[in-house]
Design a protein around this motif. Sequence first.
Motif, PDB file in Angstrom:
ATOM      1  N   ILE A  17      54.635  42.509  12.122  1.00  0.00           N
ATOM      2  CA  ILE A  17      53.668  42.912  11.850  1.00  0.00           C
ATOM      3  C   ILE A  17      53.658  44.663  12.070  1.00  0.00           C
ATOM      4  O   ILE A  17      53.563  45.363  12.658  1.00  0.00           O
ATOM      5  N   GLU A  18      53.516  44.856  10.028  1.00  0.00           N
ATOM      6  CA  GLU A  18      53.298  45.767  10.239  1.00  0.00           C
ATOM      7  C   GLU A  18      51.546  46.697  10.154  1.00  0.00           C
ATOM      8  O   GLU A  18      51.048  45.677   9.049  1.00  0.00           O
ATOM      9  N   TRP A  19      51.074  47.748  10.696  1.00  0.00           N
ATOM     10  CA  TRP A  19      50.047  47.942  10.354  1.00  0.00           C
ATOM     11  C   TRP A  19      50.191  49.319   9.881  1.00  0.00           C
ATOM     12  O   TRP A  19      50.979  51.112  10.285  1.00  0.00           O
ATOM     13  N   PRO A  24      46.835  50.048  15.512  1.00  0.00           N
ATOM     14  CA  PRO A  24      46.092  48.966  14.466  1.00  0.00           C
ATOM     15  C   PRO A  24      44.756  48.794  15.537  1.00  0.00           C
ATOM     16  O   PRO A  24      44.564  48.857  16.730  1.00  0.00           O
ATOM     17  N   THR A  25      43.835  48.218  14.819  1.00  0.00           N
ATOM     18  CA  THR A  25      42.893  47.631  15.734  1.00  0.00           C
ATOM     19  C   THR A  25      43.569  46.778  16.691  1.00  0.00           C
ATOM     20  O   THR A  25      44.823  45.342  15.954  1.00  0.00           O
ATOM     21  N   ASP A  66      47.422  50.190  20.148  1.00  0.00           N
ATOM     22  CA  ASP A  66      45.937  50.543  19.889  1.00  0.00           C
ATOM     23  C   ASP A  66      45.024  51.436  20.501  1.00  0.00           C
ATOM     24  O   ASP A  66      44.918  51.546  21.671  1.00  0.00           O
ATOM     25  N   THR A  98      53.906  53.465   9.482  1.00  0.00           N
ATOM     26  CA  THR A  98      53.199  52.564   9.845  1.00  0.00           C
ATOM     27  C   THR A  98      53.409  53.152  11.368  1.00  0.00           C
ATOM     28  O   THR A  98      53.843  53.270  12.096  1.00  0.00           O
ATOM     29  N   SER A  99      53.054  51.212  12.112  1.00  0.00           N
ATOM     30  CA  SER A  99      52.937  51.110  13.475  1.00  0.00           C
ATOM     31  C   SER A  99      53.061  49.712  13.737  1.00  0.00           C
ATOM     32  O   SER A  99      52.956  48.995  12.433  1.00  0.00           O
TER      33      SER A  99
END
Length: 146
Positions: A17-19, A24-25, A66, A98-99
């Motif tokens: 999953i990339e944010w 990310p929240t 996060d 990104t994270s």
Amino acid sequence: MEQDRYEEMGPVDYIVIEWPDKQPTGDVAPMIVELADRGIIRILDVAFLIKDVDGEIATIEAGEFDADGSFAEFEGAGTGLLGQDDLDEAAAALNPGTSAAVLVWENRWAAPIATGLRRSGAQLIASGRIPIQALLASLDAAESAR
């Protein structure tokens, strides 16, 4: 895990999953924990990555991932299934700046079916996922064709 326990396992999935940005929240973390607490899934491994704007990759601890610390719940979760090659492959797919979270879980809800199939001599010969965006596009196309 001993061999007999593997025979009783459900299907195992992984997701990356990339944010955008670094933090990310943590809205999704409690949902994943709830699924594990209810016995629907079992988290087997988790890793967190950051890819800076220059393309440099770093792994980070769950508690640092996060802004609100929601992913700290995953600290120490891991069986060693994710190797450096897996993380390198996941990192290669990330966009700069990104994270990402890499999760591996067992679908415990499907374990009885998978066990029964294995005991009957069946074997999985194909598997896949349909991304929701592709499903929505197909439904839109079908509706437009009417």
